[in-house]
Design a protein around this motif. Structure first.
Motif, PDB file in Angstrom:
ATOM      1  N   THR A  45       0.849  -1.191   0.000  1.00  0.00           N
ATOM      2  CA  THR A  45       0.000   0.000   0.000  1.00  0.00           C
ATOM      3  C   THR A  45       0.883   1.239   0.000  1.00  0.00           C
ATOM      4  O   THR A  45       1.800   1.369   0.820  1.00  0.00           O
ATOM      5  CB  THR A  45      -0.926   0.017   1.226  1.00  0.00           C
ATOM      6  N   LEU A  46       0.599   2.147  -0.925  1.00  0.00           N
ATOM      7  CA  LEU A  46       1.336   3.408  -1.028  1.00  0.00           C
ATOM      8  C   LEU A  46       0.439   4.544  -0.549  1.00  0.00           C
ATOM      9  O   LEU A  46      -0.734   4.627  -0.931  1.00  0.00           O
ATOM     10  CB  LEU A  46       1.762   3.655  -2.476  1.00  0.00           C
ATOM     11  N   THR A  47       0.993   5.404   0.275  1.00  0.00           N
ATOM     12  CA  THR A  47       0.227   6.561   0.789  1.00  0.00           C
ATOM     13  C   THR A  47       0.987   7.850   0.496  1.00  0.00           C
ATOM     14  O   THR A  47       2.185   7.831   0.190  1.00  0.00           O
ATOM     15  CB  THR A  47       0.014   6.435   2.305  1.00  0.00           C
ATOM     16  N   GLY A  48       0.276   8.980   0.637  1.00  0.00           N
ATOM     17  CA  GLY A  48       0.914  10.294   0.479  1.00  0.00           C
ATOM     18  C   GLY A  48       1.391  10.594  -0.924  1.00  0.00           C
ATOM     19  O   GLY A  48       2.353  11.367  -1.104  1.00  0.00           O
ATOM     20  N   LEU A  49       0.754  10.018  -1.918  1.00  0.00           N
ATOM     21  CA  LEU A  49       1.164  10.253  -3.308  1.00  0.00           C
ATOM     22  C   LEU A  49       0.538  11.533  -3.852  1.00  0.00           C
ATOM     23  O   LEU A  49      -0.620  11.847  -3.565  1.00  0.00           O
ATOM     24  CB  LEU A  49       0.741   9.079  -4.195  1.00  0.00           C
ATOM     25  N   ASP A  50       1.306  12.278  -4.657  1.00  0.00           N
ATOM     26  CA  ASP A  50       0.721  13.449  -5.309  1.00  0.00           C
ATOM     27  C   ASP A  50       0.053  13.017  -6.620  1.00  0.00           C
ATOM     28  O   ASP A  50       0.124  11.847  -7.019  1.00  0.00           O
ATOM     29  CB  ASP A  50       1.776  14.543  -5.550  1.00  0.00           C
ATOM     30  N   GLN A  51      -0.586  13.954  -7.303  1.00  0.00           N
ATOM     31  CA  GLN A  51      -1.357  13.621  -8.500  1.00  0.00           C
ATOM     32  C   GLN A  51      -0.490  13.063  -9.626  1.00  0.00           C
ATOM     33  O   GLN A  51      -0.891  12.145 -10.342  1.00  0.00           O
ATOM     34  CB  GLN A  51      -2.119  14.856  -9.008  1.00  0.00           C
ATOM     35  N   GLU A  52       0.712  13.609  -9.764  1.00  0.00           N
ATOM     36  CA  GLU A  52       1.599  13.133 -10.821  1.00  0.00           C
ATOM     37  C   GLU A  52       2.013  11.680 -10.576  1.00  0.00           C
ATOM     38  O   GLU A  52       2.048  10.855 -11.508  1.00  0.00           O
ATOM     39  CB  GLU A  52       2.839  14.011 -10.928  1.00  0.00           C
ATOM     40  N   GLU A  53       2.300  11.362  -9.316  1.00  0.00           N
ATOM     41  CA  GLU A  53       2.686   9.980  -8.974  1.00  0.00           C
ATOM     42  C   GLU A  53       1.533   9.011  -9.201  1.00  0.00           C
ATOM     43  O   GLU A  53       1.722   7.905  -9.713  1.00  0.00           O
ATOM     44  CB  GLU A  53       3.157   9.924  -7.515  1.00  0.00           C
ATOM     45  N   LYS A  54       0.325   9.452  -8.824  1.00  0.00           N
ATOM     46  CA  LYS A  54      -0.857   8.607  -9.061  1.00  0.00           C
ATOM     47  C   LYS A  54      -1.076   8.393 -10.557  1.00  0.00           C
ATOM     48  O   LYS A  54      -1.438   7.291 -10.997  1.00  0.00           O
ATOM     49  CB  LYS A  54      -2.098   9.241  -8.440  1.00  0.00           C
ATOM     50  N   ALA A  55      -0.844   9.448 -11.342  1.00  0.00           N
ATOM     51  CA  ALA A  55      -1.016   9.345 -12.794  1.00  0.00           C
ATOM     52  C   ALA A  55       0.008   8.375 -13.395  1.00  0.00           C
ATOM     53  O   ALA A  55      -0.304   7.624 -14.325  1.00  0.00           O
ATOM     54  CB  ALA A  55      -0.873  10.723 -13.440  1.00  0.00           C
ATOM     55  N   GLN A  56       1.216   8.383 -12.858  1.00  0.00           N
ATOM     56  CA  GLN A  56       2.258   7.475 -13.344  1.00  0.00           C
ATOM     57  C   GLN A  56       1.877   6.019 -13.082  1.00  0.00           C
ATOM     58  O   GLN A  56       2.073   5.144 -13.939  1.00  0.00           O
ATOM     59  CB  GLN A  56       3.598   7.805 -12.685  1.00  0.00           C
ATOM     60  N   LEU A  57       1.318   5.742 -11.907  1.00  0.00           N
ATOM     61  CA  LEU A  57       0.845   4.394 -11.587  1.00  0.00           C
ATOM     62  C   LEU A  57      -0.340   4.002 -12.465  1.00  0.00           C
ATOM     63  O   LEU A  57      -0.433   2.875 -12.952  1.00  0.00           O
ATOM     64  CB  LEU A  57       0.457   4.297 -10.116  1.00  0.00           C
ATOM     65  N   SER A  58      -1.244   4.953 -12.690  1.00  0.00           N
ATOM     66  CA  SER A  58      -2.438   4.697 -13.500  1.00  0.00           C
ATOM     67  C   SER A  58      -2.058   4.291 -14.917  1.00  0.00           C
ATOM     68  O   SER A  58      -2.691   3.414 -15.519  1.00  0.00           O
ATOM     69  CB  SER A  58      -3.338   5.934 -13.549  1.00  0.00           C
ATOM     70  N   GLY A  59      -1.010   4.918 -15.462  1.00  0.00           N
ATOM     71  CA  GLY A  59      -0.593   4.633 -16.830  1.00  0.00           C
ATOM     72  C   GLY A  59      -0.191   3.195 -17.028  1.00  0.00           C
ATOM     73  O   GLY A  59      -0.616   2.544 -17.985  1.00  0.00           O
ATOM     74  N   PHE A  60       0.611   2.668 -16.098  1.00  0.00           N
ATOM     75  CA  PHE A  60       1.086   1.294 -16.267  1.00  0.00           C
ATOM     76  C   PHE A  60       0.028   0.278 -15.882  1.00  0.00           C
ATOM     77  O   PHE A  60      -0.147  -0.738 -16.570  1.00  0.00           O
ATOM     78  CB  PHE A  60       2.348   1.063 -15.435  1.00  0.00           C
ATOM     79  N   PHE A  61      -0.689   0.514 -14.788  1.00  0.00           N
ATOM     80  CA  PHE A  61      -1.653  -0.479 -14.292  1.00  0.00           C
ATOM     81  C   PHE A  61      -3.039  -0.360 -14.924  1.00  0.00           C
ATOM     82  O   PHE A  61      -3.931  -1.150 -14.612  1.00  0.00           O
ATOM     83  CB  PHE A  61      -1.759  -0.390 -12.765  1.00  0.00           C
TER      84      PHE A  61
END
Length: 453
Positions: A45-61
């Motif tokens: 579980t990852l916490t404290g992510l900013d929008q750019e980091e969330k977007a980077q995860l969204s792209g691959f997954f």
């Protein structure tokens, strides 16, 4: 995938993840998880992510995490996304090691406890399957980390109890195949039909499932004494399943053939093939049909093998007494099985396109059939005479680096300089004149195709 291709793929994979800062957090979490379990399993579980980091995860997954406060990802999801991406063939554990450029550390006490638990789990399955060849394979794989080991460990790490059911069905499948061979009828069964009989689900052994991966690894081990030919991944898998009694792709896997006859296992002529032979018509020989044939012969000793259907069509129409096979591009399993059956009593004259892909097909067939195959009209003279306006781009030209047999080196070097292709359809009259010359000077040599064997 060759070692070189895998290394290149891993390099591109690392570049992708290192260019996106969120994956440093992502892989650090997995390294901690690995240290505790001793394998890649469970969830992070990852916490404290900013929008750019969330977007980077969204792209691959391929899942929108932008509105999530926390992001939870399982090892199973991570592995599945890897295998469905352009980085297929790289496991999560391999990626984790390469990302940190150091071995993964495991907490000793937790590791020992987990290893004992895992050993008990697999030993229990092995004991319950005594007498099954699959249990012998399972024991060897676990003891020696043979191909298939990663699949076993990854699946165990995801959901052990669900995987137990998969292993039991895998064991049942191998047992059923053993019984089929003992019955000795030599017939092959469609994979979905076989799957339904064993598990009740026709899609249980579909491509990409854990059950299919286990069968593939088992078949590879079982056929380890046979020659491993250079095939595409899909065709190699088709070959493994075919040789072990299962048809993965029976009707669409086909080859065009002309002037051939076939005998079934009971010694009788195959009436379907015989009909095309008597009518002097080309036929599409499927993998399904090949599975029921014991002996195949062509009506002539020399068999013309061509890459393209147009050449095949004109050749057989002009010379109805010839024997010919059209592989139609990259040879599929049906084509290779047909040529394998003919090899012992026939000689092949192979002609294909003068482009990187065509040259590689010619090399592959020459390697497989050796002195039984003559590279027909594969000369620099004909390449230069029939040069087309089709330019070869750098990506295609790079494939010429894989050409190494002596008969094709001169053409390879010439093609590197000219950077253009020549196609066999333009050479049609050259092939027809060669066949005519062969007929008038020597006559077609009979193969006694009317004799079984």
């Amino acid at each position: 995938m060759t070692e070189g291709e895998k290394n290149k793929n891993l390099k591109e994979c690392l570049e992708y993840f290192r260019e996106r800062p969120v994956y440093k957090k992502f892989f650090s979490k997995w390294r901690e998880k690995y240290a505790g379990l001793g394998y890649l399993g469970g969830k992070i579980t990852l916490t404290g992510l900013d929008q750019e980091e969330k977007a980077q995860l969204s792209g691959f997954f391929q899942k929108d995490y932008t509105e999530s406060r926390t992001v939870t990802i399982s090892a199973q999801v991570f592995e599945k996304r890897l295998q469905n991406s352009r980085f297929a063939g790289i496991s999560g554990e391999e990626l984790l090691k390469a990302y940190f450029e150091q071995p993964l550390v495991i907490k000793k006490e937790e590791k020992q406890k987990e290893l004992e638990k895992r050993a008990f789990y697999f030993n229990d399955i092995i004991k319950k399957s005594q007498g099954n060849t699959a249990s012998v394979w399972l024991k060897l794989v676990l003891a020696n980390h043979l191909p298939g080991y990663e699949i076993l460990i990854q699946q165990y790490g995801g959901d052990p109890e669900t995987f137990r059911s998969v292993l039991e069905n895998f064991m049942a499948a191998v047992q059923r195949l053993t019984e089929m061979f003992r019955e000795g009828n030599g017939c092959r069964e469609l994979l979905p039909v076989f799957s339904a009989k064993v598990t009740g689900n026709p899609h249980y052994f579909d491509a990409g499932t854990a059950a299919e991966k286990l069968l593939t690894a088992f078949f590879s081990w079982q056929l380890s004494d046979t020659d491993s030919e250079k095939m595409t991944g899909a065709e190699e898998k088709n070959r493994l399943f075919y040789q072990c009694g299962l048809l993965r792709d029976d009707l669409s896997n086909e080859v065009l053939a002309y002037g051939i006859r076939g005998w079934k296992r009971d010694g009788s002529l195959h009436r379907g093939i015989e009909g095309f032979f008597l009518e002097k018509e080309p036929m599409r020989l499927t993998l399904h049909t090949m599975g029921s044939i014991e002996v195949i012969r062509a009506q002539r000793k020399q068999v013309y093998v061509v890459e393209n259907p147009a050449v095949f069509s004109v050749l057989t129409a002009r010379y109805p007494e010839c024997a010919a096979v059209c592989i139609n591009g990259q040879p599929r399993l049906a084509a290779l099985l047909l040529l394998d059956s003919l090899k012992g009593s026939h000689r092949f004259f192979y002609a294909g396109d003068f482009d990187p892909e065509g040259i590689l097909i010619a090399q592959r067939l020459k390697e497989r059939y050796g002195e039984s195959l003559h590279l027909w009209k594969y000369d620099k003279k004909w390449y230069l005479q029939f040069l087309s306006e089709v330019e070869l781009n750098p990506r295609r030209l790079k494939k010429l680096e894989q050409v190494y047999i002596d008969e094709l080196l001169e053409i390879r070097e010439c093609m590197k300089k000219k950077k253009r292709a020549a196609y066999q359809e333009a050479m049609m009259e050259i092939y027809l004149d060669a066949v005519k010359s062969e007929e008038s000077e020597n006559g077609f040599v009979s193969s006694s195709a009317d004799e079984n064997g």
